[in-house]
Motif scaffolding. Structure first.
Motif, PDB file in Angstrom:
ATOM      1  N   ASP A  83       8.501  -2.829   2.117  1.00  0.00           N
ATOM      2  CA  ASP A  83       7.328  -2.660   3.003  1.00  0.00           C
ATOM      3  C   ASP A  83       7.791  -2.510   4.454  1.00  0.00           C
ATOM      4  O   ASP A  83       8.985  -2.450   4.729  1.00  0.00           O
ATOM      5  CB  ASP A  83       6.381  -3.660   2.934  1.00  0.00           C
ATOM      6  CG  ASP A  83       6.975  -5.173   3.089  1.00  0.00           C
ATOM      7  OD1 ASP A  83       7.925  -5.381   4.069  1.00  0.00           O
ATOM      8  OD2 ASP A  83       6.685  -6.214   2.448  1.00  0.00           O
ATOM      9  N   SER A 121       4.129   3.917   6.757  1.00  0.00           N
ATOM     10  CA  SER A 121       3.548   3.341   5.620  1.00  0.00           C
ATOM     11  C   SER A 121       2.034   3.481   5.528  1.00  0.00           C
ATOM     12  O   SER A 121       1.378   3.824   6.700  1.00  0.00           O
ATOM     13  CB  SER A 121       3.625   1.775   5.311  1.00  0.00           C
ATOM     14  OG  SER A 121       2.884   1.355   4.454  1.00  0.00           O
ATOM     15  N   SER A 146      -0.298   1.511   4.333  1.00  0.00           N
ATOM     16  CA  SER A 146      -0.733   0.362   4.158  1.00  0.00           C
ATOM     17  C   SER A 146      -1.739  -0.137   5.148  1.00  0.00           C
ATOM     18  O   SER A 146      -2.827  -0.466   4.620  1.00  0.00           O
ATOM     19  CB  SER A 146       0.516  -0.850   4.396  1.00  0.00           C
ATOM     20  OG  SER A 146       0.064  -2.096   4.281  1.00  0.00           O
ATOM     21  N   ALA A 175       6.796   1.536   1.510  1.00  0.00           N
ATOM     22  CA  ALA A 175       7.148   1.883   2.917  1.00  0.00           C
ATOM     23  C   ALA A 175       8.240   3.182   2.848  1.00  0.00           C
ATOM     24  O   ALA A 175       9.075   3.059   1.889  1.00  0.00           O
ATOM     25  CB  ALA A 175       7.074   1.003   3.971  1.00  0.00           C
ATOM     26  N   ALA A 190      -1.906  -3.394   1.535  1.00  0.00           N
ATOM     27  CA  ALA A 190      -0.967  -4.269   1.584  1.00  0.00           C
ATOM     28  C   ALA A 190      -0.255  -4.900   0.363  1.00  0.00           C
ATOM     29  O   ALA A 190       0.747  -5.228   0.230  1.00  0.00           O
ATOM     30  CB  ALA A 190      -1.433  -5.482   2.599  1.00  0.00           C
ATOM     31  N   LYS A 213       2.960  -2.428  -2.654  1.00  0.00           N
ATOM     32  CA  LYS A 213       4.098  -2.376  -1.741  1.00  0.00           C
ATOM     33  C   LYS A 213       4.810  -0.982  -1.716  1.00  0.00           C
ATOM     34  O   LYS A 213       5.392  -0.816  -2.723  1.00  0.00           O
ATOM     35  CB  LYS A 213       5.233  -3.621  -2.099  1.00  0.00           C
ATOM     36  CG  LYS A 213       4.486  -4.988  -1.793  1.00  0.00           C
ATOM     37  CD  LYS A 213       4.725  -5.377  -0.418  1.00  0.00           C
ATOM     38  CE  LYS A 213       4.494  -6.707  -0.390  1.00  0.00           C
ATOM     39  NZ  LYS A 213       4.352  -7.066   1.283  1.00  0.00           N
TER      40      LYS A 213
END
Length: 392
Positions: A102, A239, A241, A252, A247, A250
């Motif tokens: 992440d 990311s 996210s 990134a 989130a 996971k």
């Protein structure tokens, strides 16, 4: 470079899709940290159903039993295409990327590459609290270079921090938050160019956390740090996210400028085992096929930002609110209310509204709080009503 390329979407506002009863069935941090009578407007989770392309990608993976280890460059290719269309950045080099678990764990790995134990890491408070937590846990030393009264990078203060860091020996890094959390500031190309020039002058390595880059609406222009002249030795983390509320899935990407390719190549191979393969599939689908959904969310966030401004003016006129250009976070100066250093605690106890305390954000955080706008207008309206009653 052009401003964000966005188009009107026929999709309904996802922020209006879910009821409070539906949201309270969720088991994530936002909805399970506080009792059910508390309205949670704190941690950075969005109150939305997932984008359909993400749901399809994850569902297909489950049906196939496709839950092994991640491999390949599809995620980086999707980000490169998104960056070209969205930000006019056509130079994202897929070969200079790596998958990391992440963004913050990626930050840790990047800092390991360019600094050593005890070395200084400069940050711009008030800033995302994990910048302090992860850096100190890594045995690096946080050096504060506070933003200015206008909530923008103070280049004079930053240069002085760079100068002190360089004079102290060792290897210094600058952990840049772009767009800035909690203020929502979007750094300009000129500001980032000046940062790059200072970094080169003082030998400071820049690591840019750009997790909120997709959460930049029409009218604001996000500039990737690695796209500015002089940033060739920079590193960045991106990311899907925050833009797509992923989130819990996971994954990134770490990105390196051409002058940092050798650094990125030194990242241990096992770091790439940390991301979730299903997360990679979800993030790839979001970037590749989820832009219409994102635009609908951004339009809803803009509406909520305007709504919050009106509600504060009517019910809590003492609160100073400078609406940010990006993110779905609002930074509120509550010092005129005389609620002490931690007004979030007062609003939680008296009003049953959970907000992020400004204190962990570092210098300039006392007396402030952060409010999450990524919810329904009804929740924001009720939250401000409760807050006003708490101090009335």
């Amino acid at each position: 470079m052009t401003s964000n390329e966005q188009h009107p979407s026929d999709e309904a506002n996802p922020l209006r899709s879910l009821t409070l009863d539906q949201l309270r069935r969720r088991t994530s941090m936002k909805w399970r940290t506080y009792p059910a009578d508390v309205l949670p407007l704190w941690v950075a989770e969005m109150d939305v159903p997932l984008a359909a392309p993400v749901v399809r990608a994850v569902t297909e993976a489950m049906e196939l039993g496709d839950t092994g280890y991640p491999v390949g460059t599809a995620y980086a290719e999707a980000l490169a295409a998104f960056a070209g269309k969205r930000w006019g950045w056509d130079d994202l080099a897929v070969e200079r990327t790596a998958i990391v678990p992440d963004v913050m764990l990626g930050v840790v790995e990047m800092l390991k590459l360019v600094t050593g134990p005890g070395d200084p890491v400069i940050v711009n408070p008030p800033v995302y609290p994990p910048f302090y937590e992860f850096v100190t846990h890594l045995d690096r030393r946080v050096v504060e270079a506070p933003v200015g009264a206008d909530l923008r990078i103070d280049l004079g203060v930053l240069e002085e921090a760079f100068r002190r860091a360089a004079a102290g020996g060792g290897r210094a890094a600058y952990l840049l938050c772009s767009p800035h959390n909690p203020t929502g500031t979007v750094h300009t190309a000129d500001e980032l160019g000046a940062v790059a020039a200072l970094a080169e002058r003082y030998g400071v390595r820049v690591v840019a956390d750009e997790i909120h880059a997709p959460v930049v609406p029409v009218g604001a222009r996000f500039v990737p740090y690695l796209s500015v002249p002089g940033a060739e030795r920079g590193l960045a983390l991106m990311s899907a996210s925050k833009g797509w509320n992923l989130a819990g899935l996971k994954a990134a990407l770490a990105l390196a400028g051409p002058g940092a390719a050798a650094d990125l190549a030194r990242m241990p191979e096992e770091v790439g085992h940390g991301p979730s393969h299903v997360g990679v599939l979800a993030h790839t689908a979001a970037l590749r096929d989820g832009t219409a959904w994102l635009d609908s969310v951004l339009a809803g966030i803009d509406e909520n930002r305007r709504l919050l401004t009106r509600l504060l003016a009517e019910h809590l006129p003492g609160v100073v609110h400078r609406p940010g250009e990006a993110t779905y976070l609002a930074w509120l100066d509550c010092r005129p209310l005389d609620l002490g250093d931690d007004p979030a605690d007062v609003f939680l106890r008296r009003g049953r509204v959970a907000l992020s305390s400004g204190i962990p954000f570092g210098a300039g955080g006392a007396g402030h709080l952060r409010l999450n706008l990524a919810t329904s207008p009804e929740v924001i309206t009720e939250a401000v009503r409760r807050m006003a009653a708490a101090v009335g």
